[in-house]
Design a protein around this motif. Structure first.
Motif, mmCIF file in Angstrom:
data_model
loop_
_atom_site.group_PDB
_atom_site.id
_atom_site.type_symbol
_atom_site.label_atom_id
_atom_site.label_comp_id
_atom_site.label_asym_id
_atom_site.label_seq_id
_atom_site.Cartn_x
_atom_site.Cartn_y
_atom_site.Cartn_z
ATOM 1 N N LYS A 1 0.881 -1.010 -0.070
ATOM 2 C CA LYS A 1 0.008 -0.061 -0.190
ATOM 3 C C LYS A 1 0.867 1.189 0.163
ATOM 4 N N LEU A 2 0.798 2.153 -1.056
ATOM 5 C CA LEU A 2 1.343 3.338 -1.072
ATOM 6 C C LEU A 2 0.878 4.356 -0.428
ATOM 7 N N VAL A 3 1.529 4.868 0.764
ATOM 8 C CA VAL A 3 0.791 5.741 1.494
ATOM 9 C C VAL A 3 1.170 7.332 1.104
ATOM 10 N N LYS A 4 0.431 8.273 1.666
ATOM 11 C CA LYS A 4 0.712 9.558 1.574
ATOM 12 C C LYS A 4 1.775 10.074 2.344
ATOM 13 N N LEU A 5 2.425 11.311 1.734
ATOM 14 C CA LEU A 5 3.525 11.949 2.808
ATOM 15 C C LEU A 5 2.919 12.400 3.868
ATOM 16 N N SER A 6 3.667 12.143 4.819
ATOM 17 C CA SER A 6 3.330 13.193 6.173
ATOM 18 C C SER A 6 3.613 14.730 5.789
ATOM 19 N N ILE A 7 3.029 15.411 6.796
ATOM 20 C CA ILE A 7 3.449 16.897 6.583
ATOM 21 C C ILE A 7 5.084 17.214 6.474
ATOM 22 N N HIS A 8 5.804 16.312 7.642
ATOM 23 C CA HIS A 8 7.054 16.728 7.741
ATOM 24 C C HIS A 8 7.986 16.210 6.274
ATOM 25 N N GLN A 9 7.364 15.017 5.768
ATOM 26 C CA GLN A 9 7.967 14.454 4.469
ATOM 27 C C GLN A 9 7.625 15.346 3.328
ATOM 28 N N ALA A 10 6.354 15.832 3.553
ATOM 29 C CA ALA A 10 6.124 17.002 2.267
ATOM 30 C C ALA A 10 7.145 18.248 2.297
ATOM 31 N N GLU A 11 7.371 18.856 3.492
ATOM 32 C CA GLU A 11 8.243 19.700 3.672
ATOM 33 C C GLU A 11 9.569 19.666 3.322
ATOM 34 N N ARG A 12 10.109 18.410 3.539
ATOM 35 C CA ARG A 12 11.352 17.756 3.136
ATOM 36 C C ARG A 12 11.442 17.894 1.529
ATOM 37 N N LEU B 1 8.784 31.243 -6.483
ATOM 38 C CA LEU B 1 9.947 30.962 -6.142
ATOM 39 C C LEU B 1 10.853 29.947 -6.982
ATOM 40 N N LYS B 2 12.356 30.660 -7.072
ATOM 41 C CA LYS B 2 13.025 30.154 -8.106
ATOM 42 C C LYS B 2 13.949 29.051 -7.572
ATOM 43 N N HIS B 3 14.435 28.100 -8.437
ATOM 44 C CA HIS B 3 15.365 27.200 -7.760
ATOM 45 C C HIS B 3 16.436 27.619 -7.199
ATOM 46 N N GLY B 4 16.956 27.333 -6.029
ATOM 47 C CA GLY B 4 17.985 27.744 -5.011
ATOM 48 C C GLY B 4 17.812 28.977 -4.369
ATOM 49 N N GLN B 5 16.700 29.470 -4.452
ATOM 50 C CA GLN B 5 16.248 30.827 -3.603
ATOM 51 C C GLN B 5 16.274 30.573 -2.352
ATOM 52 N N GLN B 6 17.041 31.477 -1.693
ATOM 53 C CA GLN B 6 16.821 31.394 -0.163
ATOM 54 C C GLN B 6 16.058 32.599 0.687
ATOM 55 N N GLU B 7 15.998 33.661 -0.260
ATOM 56 C CA GLU B 7 15.246 34.829 0.425
ATOM 57 C C GLU B 7 13.702 34.360 0.364
ATOM 58 N N PRO B 8 13.171 35.117 1.477
ATOM 59 C CA PRO B 8 11.581 34.594 1.737
ATOM 60 C C PRO B 8 10.909 34.950 0.637
ATOM 61 N N LEU B 9 9.911 34.041 -0.036
ATOM 62 C CA LEU B 9 9.129 34.212 -0.979
ATOM 63 C C LEU B 9 7.896 35.329 -0.575
ATOM 64 N N ASN B 10 7.240 35.783 -1.645
ATOM 65 C CA ASN B 10 6.182 36.796 -1.479
ATOM 66 C C ASN B 10 4.998 36.125 -0.788
ATOM 67 N N VAL B 11 4.808 36.211 0.763
ATOM 68 C CA VAL B 11 3.763 35.572 1.086
ATOM 69 C C VAL B 11 2.277 36.175 0.660
ATOM 70 N N SER C 1 15.060 27.574 1.479
ATOM 71 C CA SER C 1 15.382 27.683 2.905
ATOM 72 C C SER C 1 14.300 26.783 3.584
ATOM 73 N N MET C 2 14.567 26.368 4.890
ATOM 74 C CA MET C 2 13.426 25.830 5.739
ATOM 75 C C MET C 2 12.250 26.713 5.783
ATOM 76 N N VAL C 3 12.542 28.064 5.835
ATOM 77 C CA VAL C 3 11.183 28.810 6.020
ATOM 78 C C VAL C 3 10.347 28.773 4.941
#
Length: 346
Positions: A188-199, A242-252, A208-210
């Motif tokens: 059974k292929l299970v969904k990503l947890s919220i932490h796995q989705a973030e990763r 968001l561009k690939h490699g962008q560390q600056e905060p995105l436009n919330v 960035s993690m933010v």
């Protein structure tokens, strides 16, 4: 066994524990659209420590069930093109070898008329293969079969009892499939947890993690932890912010104004609209072609359409395209069969 893929192209084979069969073995792989059933199976076929020989791979989202379909598909697309065939024919007299070759060459045209003969050849070939390799039959989207078709399929499968052969049933459990496969193993292929989705998000954008946390909080409920659904939305929606490699905060503020899709059809429509005219025509060609396209031919098609070759790794990364070995050749095809059907019907 539960499995999830943080990366669509992640090698999941070490996580598989599929037993070598002593008899006919049924293996059920469950996962909704986008969970990676085909990728799961492809990785097993490519990386298993066992010698495996695919005899048939039928997608019932494209074809209605019939015994002649499975037999003719197997003979025309697999058996007739395998190196084992020559060794198999050595078991027969010279006259019989020539007759069998002639009959195989006339498949699928005469398969319905001589179904019993072709079925017997299919069975004996599977038995022959099992002496040195594990024969594999793959039945995709069996949830598309009604009760009568499914029972006929099961009757056909009983022909292989006594042969150490693996049959994979790929099914979407979110549909109306209620049949008992009587599988020896289930995955059974299970969904990503919220932490796995973030990763996944952080790795996808190399950000960035933010930023990854902001996108996760904004998207998780809409993606339902579906890895491919998440990937399509990342590319088609958040990729605009968001561009690939962008560390600056995105436009919330812009992100909060973004309306995410509710259905796969909305996702497919957005993805397809973002292709330019030539790119859309390439994917339309792949969708109508059906079978995977040889890598050299695909690259030539891009060249003729004046599409840069660097698009290939981008499409692979986004989950729009897949790279597979088809009849021993490197090929490309649309990754998700549901996306292929949507393009074809649009």
């Amino acid at each position: 066994m539960n499995w999830f893929s943080i990366d669509i192209n992640e090698d999941v084979v070490p996580g598989l524990d599929i037993e070598q069969p002593e008899d006919l073995s049924k293996i059920l792989v469950q996962g909704s659209t986008g969970m990676g059933k085909e990728d799961f199976l492809t990785r097993y076929l490519e990386g298993s420590g066992h010698s495996l020989t695919v005899l048939c791979w039928v997608d019932f989202s494209r074809f209605s069930y019939s015994s002649s379909l499975i037999v003719s598909h197997s003979i025309s697309h697999f058996i007739a093109k395998q190196n084992y065939l020559k060794s198999f024919l050595h078991n027969f007299s010279a006259g019989h070898q020539e007759y069998i070759r002639q009959m195989l060459a006339k498949c699928p045209e005469r398969c319905t008329e001589y179904l019993d003969w072709y079925t017997q050849i299919f069975i004996e070939y599977a038995r022959f293969i099992s002496q040195t390799s594990i024969p594999v039959i793959i039945l995709e989207n069996i949830d598309q079969l009604d009760s009568v078709q499914f029972e006929r399929l099961q009757q056909f499968i009983r022909n292989f009892i006594g042969i150490p052969l693996q049959i994979f049933y790929l099914v979407d459990p979110s549909g109306q499939f209620k049949h008992d496969v009587k599988a020896q193993q289930e995955f059974k292929l299970v969904k990503l947890s919220i932490h796995q989705a973030e990763r996944t998000i952080r790795e996808y954008f190399d950000t960035s993690m933010v930023n990854a946390r902001l996108i996760t909080n904004h998207s998780y409920l809409k993606t339902s932890g579906n890895p491919l659904r998440l990937r399509y939305i990342l590319e088609s929606y958040y990729g605009l912010l968001l561009k690939h490699g962008q560390q600056e905060p995105l436009n919330v503020k812009k992100m909060q104004q973004m309306r995410l899709p509710e259905t796969w059809e909305e996702i497919f429509s957005t993805v397809y609209r973002q292709f330019d005219k030539n790119e859309a025509q390439v994917f339309a060609f792949l969708a109508h072609l059906g079978d995977p396209m040889h890598g050299d031919d695909f690259r030539l098609l891009l060249k003729k359409r004046k599409i840069p070759q660097k698009k290939i790794p981008l499409w692979l990364r986004s989950g729009f395209l897949r790279s597979i070995i088809h009849y021993g050749d490197p090929c490309f095809s649309i990754y998700l069969s549901a996306f292929q059907r949507w393009i074809k019907n649009s």
